[in-house]
Design a protein around this motif. Structure first.
Motif, PDB file in Angstrom:
ATOM      1  N   HIS A   1     -41.279 -29.757  42.974  1.00  0.00           N
ATOM      2  CA  HIS A   1     -41.455 -31.211  42.887  1.00  0.00           C
ATOM      3  C   HIS A   1     -40.537 -31.989  43.822  1.00  0.00           C
ATOM      4  O   HIS A   1     -40.777 -33.174  44.061  1.00  0.00           O
ATOM      5  CB  HIS A   1     -41.301 -31.688  41.443  1.00  0.00           C
ATOM      6  N   LEU A   2     -39.494 -31.367  44.369  1.00  0.00           N
ATOM      7  CA  LEU A   2     -38.667 -32.039  45.377  1.00  0.00           C
ATOM      8  C   LEU A   2     -39.289 -31.881  46.763  1.00  0.00           C
ATOM      9  O   LEU A   2     -40.298 -31.195  46.930  1.00  0.00           O
ATOM     10  CB  LEU A   2     -37.256 -31.472  45.356  1.00  0.00           C
ATOM     11  N   ASP A   3     -38.644 -32.494  47.768  1.00  0.00           N
ATOM     12  CA  ASP A   3     -39.203 -32.436  49.118  1.00  0.00           C
ATOM     13  C   ASP A   3     -38.841 -31.160  49.866  1.00  0.00           C
ATOM     14  O   ASP A   3     -39.275 -30.959  51.007  1.00  0.00           O
ATOM     15  CB  ASP A   3     -38.771 -33.657  49.936  1.00  0.00           C
ATOM     16  N   ALA A   4     -38.024 -30.301  49.251  1.00  0.00           N
ATOM     17  CA  ALA A   4     -37.653 -29.023  49.861  1.00  0.00           C
ATOM     18  C   ALA A   4     -37.205 -28.068  48.748  1.00  0.00           C
ATOM     19  O   ALA A   4     -36.683 -28.506  47.720  1.00  0.00           O
ATOM     20  CB  ALA A   4     -36.542 -29.201  50.882  1.00  0.00           C
ATOM     21  N   PRO A   5     -37.385 -26.764  48.947  1.00  0.00           N
ATOM     22  CA  PRO A   5     -36.969 -25.801  47.930  1.00  0.00           C
ATOM     23  C   PRO A   5     -35.472 -25.488  48.005  1.00  0.00           C
ATOM     24  O   PRO A   5     -34.800 -25.813  48.994  1.00  0.00           O
ATOM     25  CB  PRO A   5     -37.792 -24.560  48.273  1.00  0.00           C
ATOM     26  N   CYS A   6     -34.957 -24.897  46.945  1.00  0.00           N
ATOM     27  CA  CYS A   6     -33.603 -24.315  46.904  1.00  0.00           C
ATOM     28  C   CYS A   6     -32.465 -25.317  47.102  1.00  0.00           C
ATOM     29  O   CYS A   6     -31.369 -24.930  47.527  1.00  0.00           O
ATOM     30  CB  CYS A   6     -33.464 -23.200  47.950  1.00  0.00           C
ATOM     31  N   LYS A   7     -32.675 -26.577  46.777  1.00  0.00           N
ATOM     32  CA  LYS A   7     -31.617 -27.571  47.014  1.00  0.00           C
ATOM     33  C   LYS A   7     -30.361 -27.288  46.195  1.00  0.00           C
ATOM     34  O   LYS A   7     -29.241 -27.549  46.647  1.00  0.00           O
ATOM     35  CB  LYS A   7     -32.146 -28.970  46.710  1.00  0.00           C
ATOM     36  N   LYS A   8     -30.537 -26.754  44.994  1.00  0.00           N
ATOM     37  CA  LYS A   8     -29.381 -26.521  44.136  1.00  0.00           C
ATOM     38  C   LYS A   8     -28.490 -25.400  44.682  1.00  0.00           C
ATOM     39  O   LYS A   8     -27.284 -25.391  44.464  1.00  0.00           O
ATOM     40  CB  LYS A   8     -29.845 -26.189  42.721  1.00  0.00           C
ATOM     41  N   ILE A   9     -29.095 -24.458  45.399  1.00  0.00           N
ATOM     42  CA  ILE A   9     -28.326 -23.342  45.953  1.00  0.00           C
ATOM     43  C   ILE A   9     -27.260 -23.855  46.927  1.00  0.00           C
ATOM     44  O   ILE A   9     -26.141 -23.338  46.978  1.00  0.00           O
ATOM     45  CB  ILE A   9     -29.244 -22.319  46.647  1.00  0.00           C
ATOM     46  N   TYR A  10     -27.592 -24.896  47.684  1.00  0.00           N
ATOM     47  CA  TYR A  10     -26.635 -25.439  48.651  1.00  0.00           C
ATOM     48  C   TYR A  10     -25.337 -25.881  47.990  1.00  0.00           C
ATOM     49  O   TYR A  10     -24.272 -25.855  48.613  1.00  0.00           O
ATOM     50  CB  TYR A  10     -27.245 -26.639  49.382  1.00  0.00           C
ATOM     51  N   ALA A  11     -25.431 -26.303  46.733  1.00  0.00           N
ATOM     52  CA  ALA A  11     -24.262 -26.863  46.057  1.00  0.00           C
ATOM     53  C   ALA A  11     -23.435 -25.823  45.320  1.00  0.00           C
ATOM     54  O   ALA A  11     -22.352 -26.125  44.823  1.00  0.00           O
ATOM     55  CB  ALA A  11     -24.715 -27.937  45.066  1.00  0.00           C
ATOM     56  N   THR A  12     -23.904 -24.587  45.229  1.00  0.00           N
ATOM     57  CA  THR A  12     -23.207 -23.581  44.439  1.00  0.00           C
ATOM     58  C   THR A  12     -22.014 -23.000  45.195  1.00  0.00           C
ATOM     59  O   THR A  12     -22.022 -22.905  46.425  1.00  0.00           O
ATOM     60  CB  THR A  12     -24.164 -22.435  44.051  1.00  0.00           C
ATOM     61  N   GLY A  13     -21.001 -22.618  44.426  1.00  0.00           N
ATOM     62  CA  GLY A  13     -19.824 -21.987  45.020  1.00  0.00           C
ATOM     63  C   GLY A  13     -19.131 -22.864  46.043  1.00  0.00           C
ATOM     64  O   GLY A  13     -18.636 -22.368  47.061  1.00  0.00           O
TER      65      GLY A  13
ATOM     66  N   GLY B   1     -20.413 -24.800  48.180  1.00  0.00           N
ATOM     67  CA  GLY B   1     -21.101 -24.679  49.462  1.00  0.00           C
ATOM     68  C   GLY B   1     -21.104 -23.296  50.057  1.00  0.00           C
ATOM     69  O   GLY B   1     -21.654 -23.071  51.140  1.00  0.00           O
ATOM     70  N   ARG B   2     -20.511 -22.338  49.318  1.00  0.00           N
ATOM     71  CA  ARG B   2     -20.473 -20.951  49.808  1.00  0.00           C
ATOM     72  C   ARG B   2     -21.518 -20.070  49.125  1.00  0.00           C
ATOM     73  O   ARG B   2     -21.870 -19.015  49.622  1.00  0.00           O
ATOM     74  CB  ARG B   2     -19.082 -20.354  49.574  1.00  0.00           C
ATOM     75  N   CYS B   3     -21.974 -20.487  47.956  1.00  0.00           N
ATOM     76  CA  CYS B   3     -22.970 -19.782  47.148  1.00  0.00           C
ATOM     77  C   CYS B   3     -22.432 -18.475  46.578  1.00  0.00           C
ATOM     78  O   CYS B   3     -22.480 -17.419  47.206  1.00  0.00           O
ATOM     79  CB  CYS B   3     -24.265 -19.508  47.907  1.00  0.00           C
ATOM     80  N   ASN B   4     -21.903 -18.561  45.369  1.00  0.00           N
ATOM     81  CA  ASN B   4     -21.431 -17.389  44.640  1.00  0.00           C
ATOM     82  C   ASN B   4     -22.652 -16.684  44.049  1.00  0.00           C
ATOM     83  O   ASN B   4     -23.016 -16.902  42.908  1.00  0.00           O
ATOM     84  CB  ASN B   4     -20.449 -17.838  43.546  1.00  0.00           C
ATOM     85  N   ILE B   5     -23.281 -15.816  44.846  1.00  0.00           N
ATOM     86  CA  ILE B   5     -24.586 -15.234  44.520  1.00  0.00           C
ATOM     87  C   ILE B   5     -24.568 -14.444  43.218  1.00  0.00           C
ATOM     88  O   ILE B   5     -25.466 -14.561  42.386  1.00  0.00           O
ATOM     89  CB  ILE B   5     -25.055 -14.298  45.654  1.00  0.00           C
ATOM     90  N   THR B   6     -23.546 -13.619  43.040  1.00  0.00           N
ATOM     91  CA  THR B   6     -23.497 -12.728  41.885  1.00  0.00           C
ATOM     92  C   THR B   6     -22.046 -12.326  41.649  1.00  0.00           C
ATOM     93  O   THR B   6     -21.132 -12.821  42.307  1.00  0.00           O
ATOM     94  CB  THR B   6     -24.385 -11.487  42.101  1.00  0.00           C
ATOM     95  N   ASN B   7     -21.852 -11.442  40.700  1.00  0.00           N
ATOM     96  CA  ASN B   7     -20.523 -10.925  40.406  1.00  0.00           C
ATOM     97  C   ASN B   7     -20.652  -9.431  40.146  1.00  0.00           C
ATOM     98  O   ASN B   7     -21.590  -8.990  39.485  1.00  0.00           O
ATOM     99  CB  ASN B   7     -19.937 -11.631  39.177  1.00  0.00           C
ATOM    100  N   LYS B   8     -19.708  -8.658  40.671  1.00  0.00           N
ATOM    101  CA  LYS B   8     -19.762  -7.206  40.491  1.00  0.00           C
ATOM    102  C   LYS B   8     -19.756  -6.793  39.021  1.00  0.00           C
ATOM    103  O   LYS B   8     -20.170  -5.683  38.683  1.00  0.00           O
ATOM    104  CB  LYS B   8     -18.581  -6.544  41.217  1.00  0.00           C
ATOM    105  N   ASN B   9     -19.275  -7.688  38.160  1.00  0.00           N
ATOM    106  CA  ASN B   9     -19.218  -7.384  36.735  1.00  0.00           C
ATOM    107  C   ASN B   9     -20.436  -7.890  35.964  1.00  0.00           C
ATOM    108  O   ASN B   9     -20.500  -7.732  34.743  1.00  0.00           O
ATOM    109  CB  ASN B   9     -17.948  -7.994  36.134  1.00  0.00           C
ATOM    110  N   ALA B  10     -21.379  -8.509  36.667  1.00  0.00           N
ATOM    111  CA  ALA B  10     -22.592  -8.991  36.011  1.00  0.00           C
ATOM    112  C   ALA B  10     -23.441  -7.797  35.582  1.00  0.00           C
ATOM    113  O   ALA B  10     -23.522  -6.786  36.289  1.00  0.00           O
ATOM    114  CB  ALA B  10     -23.382  -9.885  36.956  1.00  0.00           C
ATOM    115  N   PRO B  11     -24.107  -7.887  34.424  1.00  0.00           N
ATOM    116  CA  PRO B  11     -24.873  -6.747  33.913  1.00  0.00           C
ATOM    117  C   PRO B  11     -25.994  -6.284  34.841  1.00  0.00           C
ATOM    118  O   PRO B  11     -26.328  -5.103  34.871  1.00  0.00           O
ATOM    119  CB  PRO B  11     -25.428  -7.259  32.577  1.00  0.00           C
ATOM    120  N   ASN B  12     -26.560  -7.223  35.616  1.00  0.00           N
ATOM    121  CA  ASN B  12     -27.671  -6.853  36.506  1.00  0.00           C
ATOM    122  C   ASN B  12     -27.287  -6.988  37.984  1.00  0.00           C
ATOM    123  O   ASN B  12     -28.135  -7.258  38.836  1.00  0.00           O
ATOM    124  CB  ASN B  12     -28.899  -7.710  36.202  1.00  0.00           C
TER     125      ASN B  12
END
Length: 367
Positions: free
Chosen positions: A33-45, A47-58
Motif C-alpha cells: 500500500h505504500l509507494d515502495a516496498p521494504c521501507k521499514k527495513i531502511y530504519a532497522t539497526g 540504518g545498518r539492518c540487524n538482519i538476524t542473531n546467531k542465537n535466534a532459533p531459526n
C-alpha cells in the motif's frame, strides 16, 4: 498456481522471493500500500539492518536464505548479524533485485478493500483491481511505525477468515515517566539493573544501559522490558507500573555507604550529573544516597506509543496457526511476521522471525 502476498515488507518480499526460488513456475504478486516496498527495513539497526542473531532459533534458515540470493553478513556484538556492507539499503536492494530476476510482480500504492475465499480461490479486491490466487499470504506487519507501512490493516484481513487477535500494545519502545529527574538527567547513560513492577508485583528485570530523556527512559534494556507495560491498562487505572533502578549491582548498600563515608561522593562510580540529582534528593545524606543508588524508583506512566515502537505485542493467535504460518482455519492461507502474536527481544530476533517465518511459509506453499 498463483500466490498473492499482501504486504511488501521484510516478510512479504522474502516469502515471495523464496516461493519463486522453490518453484519458478508459480506466479507471485506482492501488493504493497505504500509507494515502495521494504521501507521499514531502511530504519532497522540504525540504518545498518540487524538482519538476524546467531542465537535466534531459526538463524540458519535466515542465513541460508540470504546466502541463496547473494547477500553476505558479518557478525557484530552479542551475535548480531548485519549485511557485510553495514547498509540497510544493501538488504533492500538484494531483495528487490531478486524479485526482478525471479519475476515477482510488486504492485505499489495498492489499497486492499476486502478479501474473500470462494471455493479454492482467494479474491483480493483493491483499488487496482481484483487479484485471484490459489494461496494468500498476509504479511502486513503490525501497528508499529505506521509511516513505514505497518498501519494495523492486516488484523481485519485475518479476522475476515475467522482468526482472532490477542491484545495489542506497542513493544520495544521507550517508557514515559512523570519524574522530573529524568528531564534533569537528559542525555545521561548509566548501566544498571532495571526491575519492573506491575501493581507492586515483580514483572521482569534486565541489566543494561539506560538512557535518560526528557520524557522518561530509553535504551535496549528499557525497550526489552516495555512489552510488560500496557498503555490501555494504565489509562484505565487497572495497572500501576514502577521501574526500580540499581545503578551499582556489583556493590551492596553497606559497601556503597562505606564508600561515601570514605570519599564523600559517588563520582568515582557514577556520572557526575546523576550524583548531583541523587545528592539533592537525599539532602546530602550518604546512607540515603546509598539506598537511592540501589533502589531508585520511577513511576512509569506509559510508553512512547506505536509511532516509536519497533514492533507490536500481540497479533493473530499462534494456536490458530501451524509451524509454517499456515492457517488452521482456512486452507492455503498463511499469516507471517509481525502480524502474528510472536515477539522477541532487541538484537535481530524480530527481524529474523520476519524472514524465517516467510521462508517456512514459502516452503510449505511449494511443497
Amino acid at each position: 498456481m498463483k500466490v498473492v502476498v499482501i504486504g511488501g515488507g521484510a516478510s512479504g518480499i522474502a516469502c515471495a522471493v523464496k516461493t519463486k526460488l522453490n518453484n519458478p513456475d508459480i506466479g507471485v504478486i506482492v501488493l504493497e500500500h505504500l509507494d515502495a516496498p521494504c521501507k521499514k527495513i531502511y530504519a532497522t539497526g540504525n540504518g545498518r539492518c540487524n538482519i538476524t542473531n546467531k542465537n535466534a532459533p531459526n538463524f540458519e534458515i535466515t542465513k541460508n536464505f540470504f546466502e541463496s540470493i547473494g547477500l553476505v553478513m558479518r557478525e557484530s556484538e552479542d551475535g548480531r548479524m548485519y549485511p557485510y556492507s553495514n547498509q540497510a539499503s544493501g538488504v533492500v536492494d538484494t531483495l528487490i533485485d531478486a524479485c526482478k530476476k525471479l519475476g515477482v510482480e510488486i504492485i505499489c500504492d495498492c489499497e486492499i478493500v476486502r478479501v474473500e475465499k470462494v471455493g479454492n480461490t482467494f479474491n483480493t479486491f483493491t483499488n487496482k483491481g481484483v487479484f485471484s490466487s490459489n494461496a494468500l499470504v498476509l504479511a502486513t506487519g503490525g501497528m508499529a511505525q505506521s509511516a513505514l507501512g505497518s498501519d494495523g490493516s492486516g488484523y481485519a484481513l485475518a479476522k475476515a477468515f475467522g482468526h482472532s487477535i490477542s491484545e495489542l500494545s506497542p513493544a520495544l519502545v521507550q517508557l514515559k515517566s512523570p519524574n522530573k529527574s529524568c528531564r534533569a538527567l537528559k542525555g545521561i547513560r548509566a548501566k544498571c539493573l532495571v526491575k519492573l513492577e506491575i501493581n507492586e508485583e515483580p514483572a521482569a528485570e534486565e541489566f543494561g544501559e539506560v538512557l535518560f530523556t526528557d520524557y522518561g527512559i530509553s535504551g535496549i534494556v528499557v525497550m526489552n522490558l516495555s512489552q510488560y507495560v500496557s498503555d490501555k491498562m494504565l489509562s484505565q487505572k487497572k495497572q500501576r507500573c514502577t521501574a526500580t533502578l540499581d545503578f551499582v549491582p556489583d556493590m551492596n548498600e553497606n559497601e556503597l555507604a562505606e564508600h561515601y563515608r570514605k570519599f564523600g561522593t559517588f563520582e568515582g562510580i557514577l556520572p557526575s550529573k546523576l550524583c548531583s540529582v541523587l545528592n539533592r534528593q537525599a539532602n546530602g545524606d550518604g546512607e540515603k544516597m546509598a539506598k537511592y543508588v540501589k533502589n531508585w524508583r520511577l513511576i512509569i506512566s506509559g510508553t512512547k506509543g506505536y509511532d516509536y515502537a519497533q514492533i507490536t505485542k500481540g497479533g493473530v493467535k499462534l494456536d490458530e496457526l501451524g509451524e509454517s504460518g499456515d492457517s488452521k482455519l482456512c486452507d492455503n492461507l498463511y499469516i507471517i511476521g509481525e502480524l502474528t502474536d510472536n515477539q522477541f527481544q532487541c538484537g535481530g530476533f524480530n527481524l529474523d522471525y520476519a524472514f524465517s517465518s516467510a521462508v517456512m511459509a514459502a516452503n510449505r506453499i511449494t511443497s
